[in-house]
Design an enzyme around this catalytic site. Structure first.
Site, PDB file in Angstrom:
ATOM      1  CG  PHE A   1      -1.914   1.126   1.187  1.00 27.25           C
ATOM      2  CD1 PHE A   1      -3.056   1.031   0.414  1.00 27.25           C
ATOM      3  CD2 PHE A   1      -1.701   2.298   1.907  1.00 27.25           C
ATOM      4  CE1 PHE A   1      -3.981   2.070   0.343  1.00 27.25           C
ATOM      5  CE2 PHE A   1      -2.617   3.347   1.856  1.00 27.25           C
ATOM      6  CZ  PHE A   1      -3.759   3.231   1.073  1.00 27.25           C
TER       7      PHE A   1
ATOM      8  CG  ASP B   1       5.732   3.599   1.617  1.00 32.17           C
ATOM      9  OD1 ASP B   1       5.794   4.181   2.716  1.00 32.17           O
ATOM     10  OD2 ASP B   1       4.684   3.513   0.949  1.00 32.17           O
TER      11      ASP B   1
ATOM     12  CE  LYS C   1       0.020   5.264   7.720  1.00 29.85           C
ATOM     13  NZ  LYS C   1      -1.372   5.520   8.039  1.00 29.85           N
TER      14      LYS C   1
HETATM   15  C1  LIG Z   1       3.204   2.320   3.770  1.00 29.56           C
HETATM   16  C2  LIG Z   1       2.264   3.430   3.433  1.00 29.56           C
HETATM   17  N1  LIG Z   1       2.539   4.231   2.404  1.00 29.56           N
HETATM   18  C3  LIG Z   1       1.730   5.250   2.060  1.00 29.56           C
HETATM   19  C4  LIG Z   1       0.568   5.494   2.749  1.00 29.56           C
HETATM   20  C5  LIG Z   1      -0.318   6.634   2.331  1.00 29.56           C
HETATM   21  O1  LIG Z   1      -0.207   7.669   3.233  1.00 29.56           O
HETATM   22  P1  LIG Z   1      -1.298   8.876   3.209  1.00 29.56           P
HETATM   23  O2  LIG Z   1      -2.589   8.279   3.612  1.00 29.56           O
HETATM   24  O3  LIG Z   1      -0.729   9.859   4.194  1.00 29.56           O
HETATM   25  O4  LIG Z   1      -1.310   9.402   1.826  1.00 29.56           O
HETATM   26  C6  LIG Z   1       0.239   4.684   3.833  1.00 29.56           C
HETATM   27  C7  LIG Z   1      -1.022   4.936   4.581  1.00 29.56           C
HETATM   28  O5  LIG Z   1      -1.580   4.065   5.207  1.00 29.56           O
HETATM   29  C8  LIG Z   1       1.097   3.629   4.190  1.00 29.56           C
HETATM   30  O6  LIG Z   1       0.816   2.821   5.210  1.00 29.56           O
END
Ligand SMILES: Cc1ncc(COP(=O)(O)O)c(C=O)c1O
Length: 386
Positions: free
Chosen positions: A135, A220, A249
């Site tokens: 994700f 990520d 986050k």
């Molecule tokens: C690993 C990871 N990358 C990206 C995101 C996306 O972040 P945002 O919701 O701040 O766009 C999330 C959100 O859950 C995530 O867990």
């Protein structure tokens, strides 16, 4: 007065399901709903509120900055932004930073960076290998990068240039690599799919493969970064560094902010290539500097490692098929489809947990959680699981 659920039904786009509770206040690891009922929060805004709710250091930093200078745009310099960049680089690896407002935007920046790097250094290579179940956020490129068709299928046609392979399978990455491949993009622990940590040797192997084939390694760390897994960044468990790392986050302790860090070899953006109106504004950066200072002052990275062990033992014995995770990023998977009823029963009993699907419950509490709070959660969840 109409209730929040009634107003939401009428005025909010229905993009997701919400649990039947309206929170009005928080303090530390506790939150309260409008009836005054108290809850122990093991979700922390999905791994966001590193210092819990209403932490005095964050609250006063935000209040002070709001009375001084909230926003100027990136047409000008501001001190909090450059100080935060310096701090992140000191904590991670030699790099420079681009600031934005969310995880998805941080990943967009990483993908654009990889494409420009490929155009410049690899004869136009542009494909990014990512993993099934991953994700990376909800922008069009981020849902396409993510390995969950349910989030991208409704929005076809999708941007080209993403190839998905099984997680924890180095040979699959090797097999998918072609002359078009420019980068491998991974979560060190897949979060949203139910907390799947990288197996030993995986990230090390991917790093070596990226070096061998001249690819960028993009990690990520939106969910895993900033102490969550018991290290400042999850890749530090593996003794490797990425070329590009994304954060969001926990970075602002609840104030929206994202960041994309690029090592010198990947740092190819030039003036005009990318930007953000709000990204890295003084309010968000001051909040973030306050969060990082408290995490460091209070030794919360080591604390997260210790509390992670306690949380893990609290989850063992609740009847799950598997308990897995790293530090304060844990999940338990039930054999039967019990996760959602368990989530609701915990909520009724005053503990906030997160069912990511029908079988798996995720726990990403504030890093400040205490042994007593974990005991309290254990007691409630034991009664609920019975
Ligand atoms: C690993 C990871 N990358 C990206 C995101 C996306 O972040 P945002 O919701 O701040 O766009 C999330 C959100 O859950 C995530 O867990």
């Amino acid at each position: 007065m109409s209730s929040a659920p009634e107003l939401a039904d009428k005025y909010l786009m229905q993009v997701g399901r919400r649990l039947p509770v309206t929170f009005v206040r928080g303090q530390g690891c506790l939150v309260w709903d409008e009836s005054g009922k108290e809850y122990l929060d093991l979700v922390a805004g999905i791994a966001v509120n590193l210092l819990g709710h209403a932490h005095p250091a964050v609250a006063s930093a935000v209040a002070r900055q709001a009375q001084t200078l909230i926003h100027t745009s990136n047409l000008y310099f501001t001190q909090p932004q450059v100080e935060l960049a310096r701090r992140l680089v000191e904590l991670s690896f030699p790099s420079r930073v681009f600031f934005c407002n969310s995880g998805a935007e941080a990943n967009e920046a990483a993908i654009k960076l990889a494409r420009k790097w490929g155009a410049r250094n690899r004869g136009g290579a542009f494909e990014v290998i990512t993993t099934e179940g991953s994700f990376h956020g909800r922008t069009l490129a981020a849902v396409t990068a993510g390995g969950q068709a349910k989030y991208s299928d409704p929005f076809k046609p999708l941007p080209p240039g993403f190839v998905h392979v099984a997680y924890n399978d180095l040979d699959a990455i090797k097999g998918a690599t072609t002359d078009r491949t420019v980068a491998v993009m991974l979560e060190p622990v897949m979060g949203e799919i139910g907390v799947i940590p990288a197996r030993e040797g995986y990230l090390e192997g991917v790093r070596a493969w990226c070096d061998e084939r001249d690819l960028l390694l993009i990690l990520d760390e939106v969910q895993t970064g900033l102490g969550r897994t018991g290290r400042w960044f999850a890749h530090q468990h593996h003794g490797i560094t990425p070329d590009v790392m994304t954060l969001a986050k926990g970075l602002g302790g609840g104030v929206p902010i994202g960041a994309c860090l690029a090592a010198p070899r990947a740092d190819v953006f030039e003036p005009g290539d990318h930007g953000s109106t709000f990204g890295g504004n003084p309010l968000a950066c001051t909040a973030s500097l306050a969060v990082l200072a408290v995490v460091e002052r209070d030794g919360l990275v080591g604390h997260a490692a210790e509390m992670g062990e306690l949380l893990r033992s609290a989850l063992d014995g609740l009847g799950a098929k598997e308990v897995r995770g790293l530090g304060l990023m844990q999940a338990m998977e039930f054999e039967e489809a019990r996760a959602k009823p368990f989530q609701q029963a915990c909520l009724d009993a005053g503990v906030v947990v997160n069912a990511v699907d029908d079988h798996t419950v995720r726990f990403v509490p504030p890093l400040i959680i205490s042994p007593e709070e974990i005991d309290r959660a254990h007691e409630v969840m034991t009664a609920v699981a019975r």
